[in-house]
Design a protein around this motif. Sequence first.
Motif, PDB file in Angstrom:
ATOM      1  N   VAL A 185       0.870  -1.173   0.000  1.00  5.53           N
ATOM      2  CA  VAL A 185       0.000   0.000   0.000  1.00  5.53           C
ATOM      3  C   VAL A 185       0.908   1.224   0.000  1.00  5.53           C
ATOM      4  N   SER A 186       0.735   2.119  -0.978  1.00  2.00           N
ATOM      5  CA  SER A 186       1.702   3.203  -1.188  1.00  2.00           C
ATOM      6  C   SER A 186       1.859   4.147  -0.002  1.00  2.00           C
ATOM      7  N   GLY A 187       0.837   4.379   0.779  1.00  3.03           N
ATOM      8  CA  GLY A 187       0.938   5.311   1.896  1.00  3.03           C
ATOM      9  C   GLY A 187       1.503   4.718   3.176  1.00  3.03           C
ATOM     10  N   ALA A 188       1.710   3.430   3.212  1.00  2.00           N
ATOM     11  CA  ALA A 188       2.150   2.765   4.449  1.00  2.00           C
ATOM     12  C   ALA A 188       3.631   3.010   4.728  1.00  2.00           C
ATOM     13  N   GLU A 189       3.940   3.255   5.986  1.00  5.13           N
ATOM     14  CA  GLU A 189       5.323   3.348   6.486  1.00  5.13           C
ATOM     15  C   GLU A 189       5.597   2.032   7.202  1.00  5.13           C
ATOM     16  N   ASN A 214       1.218  -2.910  10.230  1.00  2.00           N
ATOM     17  CA  ASN A 214       0.441  -3.649  11.225  1.00  2.00           C
ATOM     18  C   ASN A 214      -0.538  -2.769  11.993  1.00  2.00           C
ATOM     19  N   ALA A 215      -0.517  -1.456  11.756  1.00  2.00           N
ATOM     20  CA  ALA A 215      -1.487  -0.560  12.391  1.00  2.00           C
ATOM     21  C   ALA A 215      -2.760  -0.425  11.551  1.00  2.00           C
ATOM     22  N   ALA A 216      -2.753  -0.989  10.351  1.00  2.00           N
ATOM     23  CA  ALA A 216      -3.913  -0.890   9.468  1.00  2.00           C
ATOM     24  C   ALA A 216      -5.107  -1.620  10.076  1.00  2.00           C
TER      25      ALA A 216
END
Length: 123
Positions: A60-64, A83-85
């Motif tokens: 997912v492009s916005g994930a850090e 893992n916070a998604a």
Amino acid sequence: MATNFVQDGCMLDVTNSTSADITSGQVVAVGAVLGVAMDDIAVGESGVLAIDGVFTVPKVSGAEINQGESLTWVVASSAFDDNAATAATGDITGSTAFAAEAAGAGAASLAVKFTGVPGTVKA
């Protein structure tokens, strides 16, 4: 050797029971286990999934994402999130895969270690 030995367990033979062909390199869920298709698998045909190993796959492009972080497989986008998604119905979380490298918000892919261990499918 034991007469009941089947295989080393890093690969699984599967039948594509979906309505679409599976392409080589595609992440595929088998129950709560994630794997990567080793070859193209046409609908109704059998093929091999690697359920253990490190592969570069969509993110997912916005994930850090930090190296070593557990991941969420997001079914709707066919990509991994951090893992916070918040998992939606059908998403897979848990120990079935983790980040083998860090990846910033702009990255479209990352190296993921698949473990062969079942995760949890969000009901």
